[in-house]
Design an enzyme around this catalytic site. Structure first.
Site, PDB file in Angstrom:
ATOM      1  N   ASN A  13       0.861  -1.183   0.000  1.00  0.00           N
ATOM      2  CA  ASN A  13       0.000   0.000   0.000  1.00  0.00           C
ATOM      3  C   ASN A  13       0.896   1.231   0.000  1.00  0.00           C
ATOM      4  OD1 ASN A  13      -1.816   2.050   0.517  1.00  0.00           O
ATOM      5  ND2 ASN A  13      -2.272   1.407   2.617  1.00  0.00           N
ATOM      6  N   TRP A  14       0.965   1.887  -1.145  1.00  0.00           N
ATOM      7  CA  TRP A  14       1.852   3.048  -1.252  1.00  0.00           C
ATOM      8  C   TRP A  14       1.253   4.305  -0.594  1.00  0.00           C
ATOM      9  CZ3 TRP A  14       5.191   3.714  -6.328  1.00  0.00           C
ATOM     10  CH2 TRP A  14       6.074   2.630  -6.402  1.00  0.00           C
ATOM     11  N   LYS A  15      -0.015   4.231  -0.193  1.00  0.00           N
ATOM     12  CA  LYS A  15      -0.691   5.388   0.423  1.00  0.00           C
ATOM     13  C   LYS A  15      -0.492   6.640  -0.446  1.00  0.00           C
ATOM     14  CE  LYS A  15       0.238   3.325   4.880  1.00  0.00           C
ATOM     15  NZ  LYS A  15       0.145   3.470   6.317  1.00  0.00           N
TER      16      LYS A  15
ATOM     17  N   GLY B 295       2.827  -1.212   4.223  1.00  0.00           N
ATOM     18  CA  GLY B 295       2.854   0.197   3.852  1.00  0.00           C
ATOM     19  C   GLY B 295       4.263   0.653   3.536  1.00  0.00           C
ATOM     20  N   GLY B 296       4.915   1.243   4.517  1.00  0.00           N
ATOM     21  CA  GLY B 296       6.227   1.866   4.311  1.00  0.00           C
ATOM     22  C   GLY B 296       7.240   0.980   3.620  1.00  0.00           C
TER      23      GLY B 296
ATOM     24  N   HIS C  41      -9.449   0.893   4.874  1.00  0.00           N
ATOM     25  CA  HIS C  41      -8.180   1.082   5.596  1.00  0.00           C
ATOM     26  C   HIS C  41      -8.432   2.000   6.796  1.00  0.00           C
ATOM     27  CE1 HIS C  41      -4.091   2.297   6.517  1.00  0.00           C
ATOM     28  NE2 HIS C  41      -3.684   1.247   5.824  1.00  0.00           N
TER      29      HIS C  41
ATOM     30  N   SER D 204       3.501  -2.420  10.291  1.00  0.00           N
ATOM     31  CA  SER D 204       4.950  -2.427  10.554  1.00  0.00           C
ATOM     32  C   SER D 204       5.636  -3.737  10.172  1.00  0.00           C
ATOM     33  CB  SER D 204       5.226  -2.079  12.022  1.00  0.00           C
ATOM     34  OG  SER D 204       4.795  -0.759  12.300  1.00  0.00           O
TER      35      SER D 204
HETATM   36  C1  PEP Z   1      -0.691  -0.044   5.962  1.00  0.00           C
HETATM   37  O1  PEP Z   1      -0.772   1.120   5.670  1.00  0.00           O
HETATM   38  O2  PEP Z   1      -1.578  -0.820   5.595  1.00  0.00           O
HETATM   39  C2  PEP Z   1       0.454  -0.487   6.759  1.00  0.00           C
HETATM   40  C3  PEP Z   1       0.410  -1.690   7.252  1.00  0.00           C
HETATM   41  O3  PEP Z   1       1.483   0.396   6.949  1.00  0.00           O
HETATM   42  P1  PEP Z   1       2.936   0.097   7.579  1.00  0.00           P
HETATM   43  O4  PEP Z   1       3.411  -1.205   6.965  1.00  0.00           O
HETATM   44  O5  PEP Z   1       3.777   1.252   7.174  1.00  0.00           O
HETATM   45  O6  PEP Z   1       2.754  -0.054   9.051  1.00  0.00           O
END
Ligand code: PEP
Length: 253
Positions: free
Chosen positions: A11-13, A232-233, A95, A211
């Site tokens: 998920n690049w947000k 995400g990140g 989300h 995370s």
């Molecule tokens: C997400 O946005 O779905 C996510 C899990 O972010 P991150 O991996 O950065 O915690």
């Protein structure tokens, strides 16, 4: 026993410009025939170009939201058919950032999921508790309600993925214990089987999100009923996402 093909979803947000599509090319080259499914969900502005960059590779693309209506006077919104038109096969719905930033309710997520399914998309429906809810011992009740309220009736193992994402673990570097992840995923599996029957309930993939990094991916993927991750990140750079994909491939056995 049901064998579910695992899924590494990114998920690049609200991140990514044209130059970042080089990451997609690198990822495709690193995983020409992956032992799991790979999905990237860029911002809407990049979806068409990312789909083109991923064409011929094993990488699928998806949106990060869609409107419940097929078309009409909804300025700034995007329909499920528009995502398909831009090359998407999936869409992330509900989300926690959308539930928090845009006040999305499970009823709205349900309507969006119905629109996604009607357009032929696979819906990646996100659920998860806040830290206050976990500390109050409400986790299973909260996610059970979100699951019941957000997932439509007409689902199959091909058109629904459920992502368990504790709100307090997203972007924070904190993750639940492996026991806590296992407890929630077992609960979700039982809930899906009770609602949709053995065949469908066991075919729907359950992702963990929050995370996930190269350093913790393998231990998370070893937890029963974790069929992959929503990342995400660590999905923004091929150098980070690639070892997560490799850990998932290794866990598929
Ligand atoms: C997400 O946005 O779905 C996510 C899990 O972010 P991150 O991996 O950065 O915690």
């Amino acid at each position: 026993m049901t064998t579910r093909r695992k899924l590494a979803a990114g998920n690049w947000k609200m991140n990514g410009l044209a130059a970042d599509l080089a990451e997609v090319t690198q990822l495709a080259q690193a995983h020409p025939a992956p032992g799991c499914d790979i999905l990237l969900c860029p911002p809407a502005t990049l979806l068409d170009r990312m789909s083109a960059a991923a064409r011929g590779s094993a990488i699928a693309t998806g949106g990060q939201d869609c409107h419940a209506r097929a078309s009409g006077a909804h300025t700034g919104d995007i329909s499920a058919a528009m995502l398909v038109d831009a090359g998407a096969s999936h869409v992330i719905l509900g989300h926690s950032e959308r539930r928090a930033d845009h006040g999305e309710t499970s009823a709205q997520v349900l309507a969006k999921a119905q629109a996604a399914l009607s357009a032929g998309l696979c819906a990646v429906v996100c659920i998860g508790e806040t830290l206050d809810q976990r500390e109050a011992g409400e986790t299973l009740g909260v996610i059970g309600d979100q699951l019941a309220g957000s997932v439509p009736e007409a689902v199959t193992g091909d058109n629904l993925v459920v992502a368990y994402e504790p709100v307090w673990a997203i972007g924070t570097g904190k993750i639940p214990t492996l026991e806590q992840i296992g407890e929630v995923h077992d609960f979700l599996r039982k809930d899906l089987v009770a609602r949709f029957g053995e065949t469908t309930g066991n075919a729907i993939r359950l992702l963990y999100g929050g995370s996930v990094k190269p350093a913790n991916a393998a231990e998370i993927f070893a937890v029963a009923n974790v069929d992959g991750a929503l990342v995400g990140g660590a999905s923004l750079k091929a150098a980070d996402f690639s070892p997560i994909i490799a850990a998932l491939e290794a866990s598929q056995g």
